[in-house]
Design an enzyme around this catalytic site. Structure first.
Site, PDB file in Angstrom:
ATOM      1  N   HIS A 141      83.712  52.270 -64.756  1.00 21.30           N
ATOM      2  CA  HIS A 141      84.391  53.323 -64.643  1.00 21.30           C
ATOM      3  C   HIS A 141      85.643  52.460 -63.991  1.00 21.30           C
ATOM      4  O   HIS A 141      85.686  51.034 -63.449  1.00 21.30           O
ATOM      5  CB  HIS A 141      83.295  54.056 -63.470  1.00 21.30           C
ATOM      6  CG  HIS A 141      83.322  53.774 -61.974  1.00 21.30           C
ATOM      7  ND1 HIS A 141      84.554  53.339 -61.260  1.00 21.30           N
ATOM      8  CD2 HIS A 141      82.429  52.874 -61.428  1.00 21.30           C
ATOM      9  CE1 HIS A 141      84.140  52.887 -60.168  1.00 21.30           C
ATOM     10  NE2 HIS A 141      82.905  52.281 -60.837  1.00 21.30           N
ATOM     11  N   ASP A 142      86.685  52.755 -64.185  1.00 21.09           N
ATOM     12  CA  ASP A 142      87.702  52.119 -64.463  1.00 21.09           C
ATOM     13  C   ASP A 142      88.390  51.272 -64.694  1.00 21.09           C
ATOM     14  O   ASP A 142      89.963  50.782 -64.190  1.00 21.09           O
ATOM     15  CB  ASP A 142      88.635  52.849 -63.296  1.00 21.09           C
ATOM     16  CG  ASP A 142      88.390  54.539 -62.593  1.00 21.09           C
ATOM     17  OD1 ASP A 142      89.074  55.304 -62.919  1.00 21.09           O
ATOM     18  OD2 ASP A 142      86.869  54.764 -61.814  1.00 21.09           O
ATOM     19  N   GLY A 159      83.288  48.155 -61.531  1.00 24.16           N
ATOM     20  CA  GLY A 159      83.877  49.064 -61.983  1.00 24.16           C
ATOM     21  C   GLY A 159      85.415  48.718 -61.609  1.00 24.16           C
ATOM     22  O   GLY A 159      85.452  47.663 -60.410  1.00 24.16           O
TER      23      GLY A 159
END
Length: 282
Positions: A141-142, A159
């Site tokens: 994520h991200d 992440g």
């Protein structure tokens, strides 16, 4: 029917914002009616495409690919069988908020690549244009991956990792959350990255250490010998002067002429809360 194929597109009402959208008639594939798919996209059997997905012209989706809600795929991409794009983050703080997973143009995702969508932190995970992510790579994520990046087989990004343009990661590289990899770097296979890796260098060994300037890669991308020498001069201060990083940065600013590359290196180091990797003998 023969497979793979481009089925004749059909215009239907509804979908994103109530506008007319294109859907593809694909027996043996599930495509949500709200997905917006360009008419030249090739979709092979047993693909799943969820709602709120956009796929650009000329992209090819291999069999058994799963594309979930919130995915944006650019033009002329190739997604190989088994890839999963847009799965919810593997982050316990995720509360189901709307977020995206974005793939740029001309990017290839090989077999079983996984790209999770973003969280409230940044709202999106980004893989740039002209990238190659080889089999079994994971992008959490991200993360933000720049353009022309190569990730060899089984690279694993935690992440909010950032990878700048033209970086090359050797197979099996593992990158700690929040770490950053600078532009035009090359990492040895099996690297464990726990500190930031500044631009224009090669890195290897365990713990990961500076191994020199990536002169071969820079020449291939049009950097002149003079530019490469300037980069080498900066890293002599950073890694071979015997000074700590903050003092060497001060000396570089005071004693070396300003160039685009010098300033890019210094800016990277100054904006590195994790700190940069060490030299071989530090």
């Amino acid at each position: 029917h023969s497979f793979p194929f481009r089925a004749c597109p059909e215009l239907v009402s509804g979908g994103l914002g109530g506008k007319l959208i294109l859907i593809m008639k694909q027996p043996l594939a599930y495509i949500h009616p709200d997905a917006k798919i360009a008419p030249t996209v090739v979709i092979e059997p047993f693909v799943t495409i969820d709602k709120n997905v956009v796929i650009g012209e000329g992209t090819r989706i291999g069999s058994n690919v799963t594309i979930l809600e919130g995915v944006r795929i650019g033009k002329n991409c190739t997604i190989f069988p088994g890839a999963v794009i847009g799965a919810v983050p593997q982050d316990l703080k995720f509360q189901g908020e709307d977020s995206l997973a974005i793939i740029g143009d001309n990017t290839t995702l090989r077999e079983f690549v996984t790209v999770n969508r973003g969280t409230a932190s940044k709202g999106k995970t980004i893989v740039g244009s002209n990238c190659l992510l080889m089999a079994y790579c994971h992008v959490a994520h991200d993360c933000v991956i720049g353009d022309n990046v190569i990730m060899s087989n089984a690279c694993q990004l935690a992440g909010e990792v950032e990878i700048d343009d033209y970086a090359i990661l050797g197979g099996g590289t593992m990158i700690h959350q929040f770490s950053r990899i600078g532009a035009h770097t090359m990492l040895q296979g099996g690297s464990k990255v726990t500190k930031d890796v500044p631009p224009f260098i090669t890195a290897g060994r365990d713990p990961l250490s500076y191994a020199g300037v990536n002169s071969i890669g820079l020449r291939r991308r049009g950097y002149t010998n003079e530019q490469i020498r300037d980069i080498q001069d900066v890293y002599r201060y950073i890694y071979q002067s015997g000074m700590n990083t903050s003092h060497s940065v001060e000396r570089v600013q005071a004693e070396l002429p300003a160039t685009k590359e010098r300033d890019e290196i210094l800016q990277f180091i100054k904006n590195s809360p994790r700190g940069i990797i060490k030299g071989y003998f530090d």
